[in-house]
Design a protein around this motif. Sequence first.
Motif, PDB file in Angstrom:
ATOM      1  N   TRP A 215      28.046  -5.806  19.917  1.00 57.74           N
ATOM      2  CA  TRP A 215      28.417  -7.210  19.929  1.00 57.74           C
ATOM      3  C   TRP A 215      27.640  -8.014  18.883  1.00 57.74           C
ATOM      4  CZ3 TRP A 215      31.875 -10.557  21.632  1.00 57.74           C
ATOM      5  CH2 TRP A 215      31.554 -11.915  21.599  1.00 57.74           C
ATOM      6  N   THR A 216      28.363  -8.874  18.128  1.00 58.97           N
ATOM      7  CA  THR A 216      27.745  -9.868  17.259  1.00 58.97           C
ATOM      8  C   THR A 216      28.555 -11.146  17.370  1.00 58.97           C
ATOM      9  OG1 THR A 216      29.080  -9.447  15.270  1.00 58.97           O
ATOM     10  CG2 THR A 216      27.123  -8.056  15.602  1.00 58.97           C
ATOM     11  N   SER A 217      27.987 -12.258  16.903  1.00 61.84           N
ATOM     12  CA  SER A 217      28.705 -13.531  16.960  1.00 61.84           C
ATOM     13  C   SER A 217      29.921 -13.542  16.050  1.00 61.84           C
ATOM     14  CB  SER A 217      27.758 -14.677  16.571  1.00 61.84           C
ATOM     15  OG  SER A 217      27.262 -14.484  15.249  1.00 61.84           O
ATOM     16  N   ARG A 218      30.045 -12.504  15.204  1.00 60.32           N
ATOM     17  CA  ARG A 218      31.230 -12.435  14.359  1.00 60.32           C
ATOM     18  C   ARG A 218      32.508 -12.321  15.197  1.00 60.32           C
ATOM     19  NH1 ARG A 218      32.383  -7.882   9.680  1.00 60.32           N
ATOM     20  NH2 ARG A 218      34.175  -8.893   8.734  1.00 60.32           N
ATOM     21  N   TRP A 219      32.384 -11.683  16.384  1.00 60.61           N
ATOM     22  CA  TRP A 219      33.537 -11.579  17.267  1.00 60.61           C
ATOM     23  C   TRP A 219      34.005 -12.958  17.713  1.00 60.61           C
ATOM     24  CZ3 TRP A 219      36.231  -7.260  17.872  1.00 60.61           C
ATOM     25  CH2 TRP A 219      35.612  -6.045  17.580  1.00 60.61           C
ATOM     26  N   LEU A 220      33.084 -13.894  17.919  1.00 61.80           N
ATOM     27  CA  LEU A 220      33.466 -15.250  18.310  1.00 61.80           C
ATOM     28  C   LEU A 220      34.265 -15.926  17.215  1.00 61.80           C
ATOM     29  CD1 LEU A 220      30.153 -16.446  20.007  1.00 61.80           C
ATOM     30  CD2 LEU A 220      32.237 -15.636  21.114  1.00 61.80           C
ATOM     31  N   TRP A 221      33.801 -15.792  15.963  1.00 71.00           N
ATOM     32  CA  TRP A 221      34.515 -16.399  14.841  1.00 71.00           C
ATOM     33  C   TRP A 221      35.893 -15.760  14.671  1.00 71.00           C
ATOM     34  CZ3 TRP A 221      32.853 -20.767  12.796  1.00 71.00           C
ATOM     35  CH2 TRP A 221      31.506 -21.086  12.925  1.00 71.00           C
ATOM     36  N   THR A 222      35.964 -14.441  14.855  1.00 71.84           N
ATOM     37  CA  THR A 222      37.260 -13.763  14.730  1.00 71.84           C
ATOM     38  C   THR A 222      38.229 -14.234  15.807  1.00 71.84           C
ATOM     39  OG1 THR A 222      36.137 -11.813  13.804  1.00 71.84           O
ATOM     40  CG2 THR A 222      38.389 -11.517  14.646  1.00 71.84           C
ATOM     41  N   GLY A 223      37.743 -14.325  17.056  1.00 71.18           N
ATOM     42  CA  GLY A 223      38.596 -14.790  18.140  1.00 71.18           C
ATOM     43  C   GLY A 223      39.033 -16.227  17.957  1.00 71.18           C
ATOM     44  N   ALA A 224      38.094 -17.087  17.518  1.00 71.00           N
ATOM     45  CA  ALA A 224      38.450 -18.491  17.284  1.00 71.00           C
ATOM     46  C   ALA A 224      39.489 -18.617  16.182  1.00 71.00           C
ATOM     47  CB  ALA A 224      37.192 -19.283  16.929  1.00 71.00           C
ATOM     48  N   GLY A 225      39.351 -17.802  15.123  1.00 75.88           N
ATOM     49  CA  GLY A 225      40.328 -17.835  14.039  1.00 75.88           C
ATOM     50  C   GLY A 225      41.707 -17.402  14.510  1.00 75.88           C
ATOM     51  N   ALA A 226      41.761 -16.385  15.388  1.00 77.99           N
ATOM     52  CA  ALA A 226      43.047 -15.925  15.908  1.00 77.99           C
ATOM     53  C   ALA A 226      43.704 -16.997  16.766  1.00 77.99           C
ATOM     54  CB  ALA A 226      42.845 -14.647  16.718  1.00 77.99           C
TER      55      ALA A 226
END
Length: 253
Positions: A215-226
């Motif tokens: 897990w990294t905060s990059r997943w949050l940015w990816t989900g928000a972008g989607a």
Amino acid sequence: MRCTRLLTGTLLGLTALLALGGPAAADDEKKAPTEAGTSFRTATPFEQGQKATASASTGDYLYWSFPADTGQRPTVKASVELPETQARHGAQTWRIDVYDGLRRRQSCRYGTQARAAAADAARVDLACTLRTVRAWSEPWANDPLRGTYYVRLTVTGLDDADLGLPVSASVEATSKDIGGSAAVDGTLSAPLTAGPSAEATETTADDHDWASGWWTSRWLWTGAGAVLAALAGIGGYALTRGSGRPSRVPPTV
């Protein structure tokens, strides 16, 4: 009744002792080391946030090690209390180097990695901020990866007559959490640490509870972008779909 009270008092006393002994034992485990190794093999481990100290002789190579995880940008600081001015014969130059688990020297993004101390200086301070630790890298690259990092502190320039003079050294490591802004695709199967052989090897991540998972905060940015892309698509469709009524057909003649 008296026996019951006695038993209750004994249990309460044991509980209090255990409560006091627990934090004390934890504090003992967290104590910073007061010595340094003389090679990679004997490097003294310490945790980030601790200040490790050591007494040594001028000319010794001092080694410590600490763990660094993905997304961290470690900064290593070292300080050397120099011998008395009357005992020294000239200036001294001290240096710190940081190596990863494969014993590759890592470059400093900024900081004073080497510094010359005048003959009348009482101490010398050094610092090295590494690049952000990555989760994955090409085999040919020299990118910092999660695992053990080694700190070497030594004097690199001095008068020969000053060799062997006593010094006191300290070193500490802290990290700034960069997170997903520096994340890349891929993962490292195990943190890089030095193995028992002369060559550095990888060890299993189970031995390192400081290591993060996938897990990294990059997943949050990816989900928000989607989510934003989906909302934009729905909004665009709502604006361009029209009224839904059939267009008027001109009468035939």
